[in-house]
Design an enzyme around this catalytic site. Structure first.
Site, mmCIF file in Angstrom:
data_model
loop_
_atom_site.group_PDB
_atom_site.id
_atom_site.type_symbol
_atom_site.label_atom_id
_atom_site.label_comp_id
_atom_site.label_asym_id
_atom_site.label_seq_id
_atom_site.Cartn_x
_atom_site.Cartn_y
_atom_site.Cartn_z
ATOM 1 N N ASP A 182 0.891 -1.164 0.010
ATOM 2 C CA ASP A 182 0.007 0.123 0.088
ATOM 3 C C ASP A 182 0.829 1.199 0.059
ATOM 4 O OD1 ASP A 182 0.730 0.137 2.743
ATOM 5 O OD2 ASP A 182 -0.615 -0.953 3.482
ATOM 6 N N SER A 183 0.377 2.312 0.566
ATOM 7 C CA SER A 183 1.140 3.684 0.580
ATOM 8 C C SER A 183 2.523 3.692 1.201
ATOM 9 C CB SER A 183 0.395 4.489 1.449
ATOM 10 O OG SER A 183 0.054 4.295 2.588
ATOM 11 N N ILE A 184 2.778 2.618 2.425
ATOM 12 C CA ILE A 184 3.910 2.543 2.948
ATOM 13 C C ILE A 184 5.006 1.803 2.004
ATOM 14 C CG2 ILE A 184 5.328 1.558 4.860
ATOM 15 C CD1 ILE A 184 2.610 1.505 6.329
ATOM 16 N N GLN A 234 5.426 4.781 -0.982
ATOM 17 C CA GLN A 234 6.157 6.098 -0.381
ATOM 18 C C GLN A 234 7.841 5.531 -0.104
ATOM 19 O OE1 GLN A 234 4.415 7.680 3.004
ATOM 20 N NE2 GLN A 234 2.492 8.195 2.019
ATOM 21 N N HIS A 252 2.098 6.392 8.890
ATOM 22 C CA HIS A 252 3.009 6.317 7.981
ATOM 23 C C HIS A 252 4.482 6.380 8.539
ATOM 24 C CE1 HIS A 252 -0.563 7.122 5.447
ATOM 25 N NE2 HIS A 252 0.140 6.313 4.461
#
Length: 242
Positions: free
Chosen positions: A10-12, A15, A191
């Site tokens: 996912d976003s982790i 990024q 995050h």
């Protein structure tokens, strides 16, 4: 061709190539040894990730990754009835989705090194502070995730890895071994800070090294410049590359 290591999540994961990111650190470690391929999708859950499997890991591909990290669950653990309820995936479904992902990866390549990474712990105070900064007076009074619930997802992630015979990183537990982890490792309660990214990087490399994917032991893709004879440069390339 260099082998590929895919970071799926996912976003982790999305990024992870930011400043101090764990994906960027892996790229540095495996420079000239393997290509780090980031396939991170902000906001995704295991339910939605299933729709990507055949696109990212096609069964008929001739270039299959040698390793894949699966870093999902932080969004699945969002609580129903709160701000992020659209992302909530019940625990039993989360477990089944992880199994489907691992089984697909094994079908894609029986020799692939698979590493499941648990969601990180949740700093509930940090999440509330973040929500207030975004939604102002409309922010909910309760966090959309809790550390306790996320911990149950993390526990099941580790159990699924054991059941299916793959590796895991219990990030939820590891980070909480450090005093003050809430602000040290998490930027908004969820995050990662550069220090949090460092924990992920170190734990993933530890698993890779303990398996068969130690960067120092892997061959470089082309000769080191010190091996090249300036008077006869083609010689080393003929020996190493043909």
């Amino acid at each position: 061709m260099r082998p590929q290591i895919v970071l799926f999540g996912d976003s982790i994961t999305e990024q992870s190539f930011r400043y101090g990111g764990w994906g960027a650190s892996l790229t540095n470690t495996y420079s000239r040894k393997a290509d780090i391929v980031v396939r991170g999708y902000g906001g995704y859950t295991t339910r939605w990730a299933l729709f990507l499997l055949h696109h990212i890991f096609p069964l008929g591909s001739t270039t299959r990754p040698i390793a894949t990290t699966v870093f999902l669950g932080a969004n699945d653990a969002a609580l129903p009835g709160r701000t992020s309820e659209r992302q909530h995936v019940p625990l039993e479904e989360y477990k089944e989705n992880l199994k489907k992902i691992v089984r697909h990866l094994k079908e894609c390549s029986p020799t692939m090194l698979i590493v499941l990474i648990t969601p990180p712990p949740i700093d509930e105070e940090g999440r509330l502070k973040f929500a207030k900064s975004v939604y102002k007076e409309k922010a909910m009074k309760l966090p959309e995730r809790t550390n306790e619930v996320t911990g149950t997802y993390a526990k099941e992630c580790v159990e699924i890895a054991k059941e299916l015979g793959v590796h895991s990183v219990n990030l939820w537990s590891k980070m909480q071994e450090t005093q003050g982890w809430q602000k040290k490792f998490l930027s908004d309660g969820l995050h990662l800070t550069p220090a949090g990214n460092k924990v992920v990087y170190e734990e993933v490399v530890k698993v890779f090294n303990g398996a068969w994917l130690s960067a120092p032991d892997m061959p470089s893709d082309f000769p080191h410049h010190s091996e090249i004879d300036p008077q006869n440069p083609e010689k080393v390339f003929e020996q190493r590359c043909l």
